[in-house]
Design an enzyme around this catalytic site. Structure first.
Site, PDB file in Angstrom:
ATOM      1  N   ASP A  95       0.816  -1.213   0.000  1.00 43.65           N
ATOM      2  CA  ASP A  95       0.000   0.000   0.000  1.00 43.65           C
ATOM      3  C   ASP A  95       0.858   1.275   0.000  1.00 43.65           C
ATOM      4  O   ASP A  95       0.662   2.165   0.849  1.00 43.65           O
ATOM      5  CB  ASP A  95      -0.928   0.036   1.240  1.00 43.65           C
ATOM      6  CG  ASP A  95      -1.686  -1.259   1.469  1.00 43.65           C
ATOM      7  OD1 ASP A  95      -2.123  -1.867   0.483  1.00 43.65           O
ATOM      8  OD2 ASP A  95      -1.854  -1.645   2.644  1.00 43.65           O
ATOM      9  N   GLU A 146     -11.546  -0.176  -2.991  1.00 43.20           N
ATOM     10  CA  GLU A 146     -10.706   0.405  -1.931  1.00 43.20           C
ATOM     11  C   GLU A 146      -9.548   1.154  -2.591  1.00 43.20           C
ATOM     12  O   GLU A 146      -9.493   1.283  -3.811  1.00 43.20           O
ATOM     13  CB  GLU A 146     -10.182  -0.689  -0.989  1.00 43.20           C
ATOM     14  CG  GLU A 146      -9.295  -1.725  -1.652  1.00 43.20           C
ATOM     15  CD  GLU A 146      -8.933  -2.905  -0.752  1.00 43.20           C
ATOM     16  OE1 GLU A 146      -9.396  -2.988   0.399  1.00 43.20           O
ATOM     17  OE2 GLU A 146      -8.171  -3.773  -1.224  1.00 43.20           O
TER      18      GLU A 146
HETATM   19  O1  FUB Z   1      -3.109  -3.579   3.592  1.00 43.96           O
HETATM   20  C1  FUB Z   1      -4.396  -3.846   4.102  1.00 43.96           C
HETATM   21  C2  FUB Z   1      -5.431  -3.563   3.083  1.00 43.96           C
HETATM   22  O2  FUB Z   1      -5.199  -4.332   1.923  1.00 43.96           O
HETATM   23  C3  FUB Z   1      -5.425  -2.140   2.560  1.00 43.96           C
HETATM   24  O3  FUB Z   1      -5.939  -1.213   3.457  1.00 43.96           O
HETATM   25  C4  FUB Z   1      -6.186  -2.348   1.314  1.00 43.96           C
HETATM   26  O4  FUB Z   1      -6.176  -1.277   0.445  1.00 43.96           O
HETATM   27  C5  FUB Z   1      -5.530  -3.582   0.764  1.00 43.96           C
HETATM   28  O5  FUB Z   1      -4.336  -3.288   0.082  1.00 43.96           O
END
Ligand code: FUB
Length: 339
Positions: free
Chosen positions: A31, A238
């Site tokens: 991320d 997301e």
């Molecule tokens: O790294 C945890 C979660 O996985 C992140 O918050 C999301 O965007 C995904 O990458």
């Protein structure tokens, strides 16, 4: 690249074919939110660990506990690990799961924005402050009032306004909210209904609070209609990110279960944004998450995959690669492994 095909992957070949190699290999990182502050590149990623928590649809196996900040003098230089910048034990309101963070800089202070689950198991977004871009950061005692869900991303506009984008469905809990109100019974909309929108709120001058109630970031199709919940190849899942290129605002995000990074463009940080296409094809591992940052006049995609861990979906590695726009401002899609 769905997880169930992992056993068929020859990782040696895949790593040879990868268009870029991990920026960090002594830790697992994911991320990556990248920024240039005072001429230097800073990367704010998640720090992946194996917390020993069984896999489930809530993503509880992403049991991260702290953040490290990384810096680079230039795109080809060594990546420096500045150590632990913030630990969950030092965040009074948070219990677990320090997921994807971002950072901002204003008037000599640096602000780290991060999601975590509170003691009731609900994700909120916190902020922590430091006089250094690499921390250590001191967390505010409470989460940002009115914040919820995951994946904060902060955009500084040319007029000095700062905006917080956030949201993520499924494990990120966005589907539990309607009009900014939580109800545990709320579910994702049905396939023919409009998709849930990521959220935006302007930040106050001190960057510690929301200056307004979160608003929907609308993503429209070519006919001007909101994307539908069943449009899994295009709808928001997301990882929101905003950047500006040639006066246009580019809102990019992950489609989650179809594993793309896509983007949409608009004329205001608030949107609406019109869907334009894919930026990154699926990577090894279930998740995909990115940032886009201009460094010395060139543009780079920072992203992650699970090739270093040979496909372990919660043990990821950050990478970067240059991106290119065509004359109309369209981003040329990245294929992460050559064929
Ligand atoms: O790294 C945890 C979660 O996985 C992140 O918050 C999301 O965007 C995904 O990458």
């Amino acid at each position: 690249m769905p997880e169930d095909s992992i056993e068929h992957i020859d990782f040696e070949k895949l790593n040879e074919r990868a268009i870029s190699q991990p920026l960090v290999s002594h830790l697992f990182t994911a991320d990556p939110s990248a920024h240039v502050f005072d001429g230097k590149i800073y990367i704010y990623p998640s720090h992946d660990i194996d917390a020993g928590i069984p896999f489930n649809d809530n993503g509880d196996h992403f049991g991260m506990e702290d953040y490290h900040v990384f810096s680079m003098e230039s795109v080809n230089s060594e990546v420096v690990d500045h150590g632990v910048a913030l630990h969950v034990n030092d965040v009074p309101w948070a219990e677990r799961q320090l997921w994807a963070p971002d950072a901002a800089h204003k008037d000599g202070n640096y602000y780290l924005y991060f999601p975590a689950k509170n003691h009731e198991g609900i994700f909120q977004i916190g902020v922590a402050v430091s006089a250094s871009p690499t921390g250590p950061f001191v967390a505010e005692k409470s989460p940002i009032k009115g914040s919820y869900s995951i994946d904060p991303a902060v955009f500084e506009d040319s007029d000095g306004s700062y905006y917080l984008y956030f949201g993520g469905i499924w494990g990120g809990q966005l589907q539990k909210y309607r009009d900014n109100v939580y109800d545990a019974e709320n579910q994702e909309p049905l396939a023919h209904e409009t998709a849930l929108c990521p959220k935006i709120a302007k930040l106050t001058d001190n960057l510690l609070e929301l200056a307004e109630s979160p608003l929907d970031v609308q993503i429209l199709d070519e006919a001007g209609n909101l994307l539908l919940a069943g449009d899994n190849e295009r709808r928001f899942f997301e990882a929101p990110w905003l950047h500006r290129y040639n006066g246009k605002y580019y809102f990019s995000y992950s489609t989650g279960d179809t594993h793309y990074i896509c983007y949409a463009t608009g004329d205001s940080p608030y949107g609406p944004f019109t869907y334009q296409g894919q930026i990154l094809q699926p990577v090894v591992g279930w998740t995909t998450h990115h940032s886009i940052c201009e460094v010395a006049g060139k543009w780079y995609l920072f992203y992650h995959d699970s090739s270093l861990s040979e496909g372990v979906t919660h043990l990821r590695s950050i990478k970067m690669t240059e991106i290119f726009y065509d004359a109309a401002g369209k981003i040329q899609p990245i294929v992460p492994y050559t064929r």
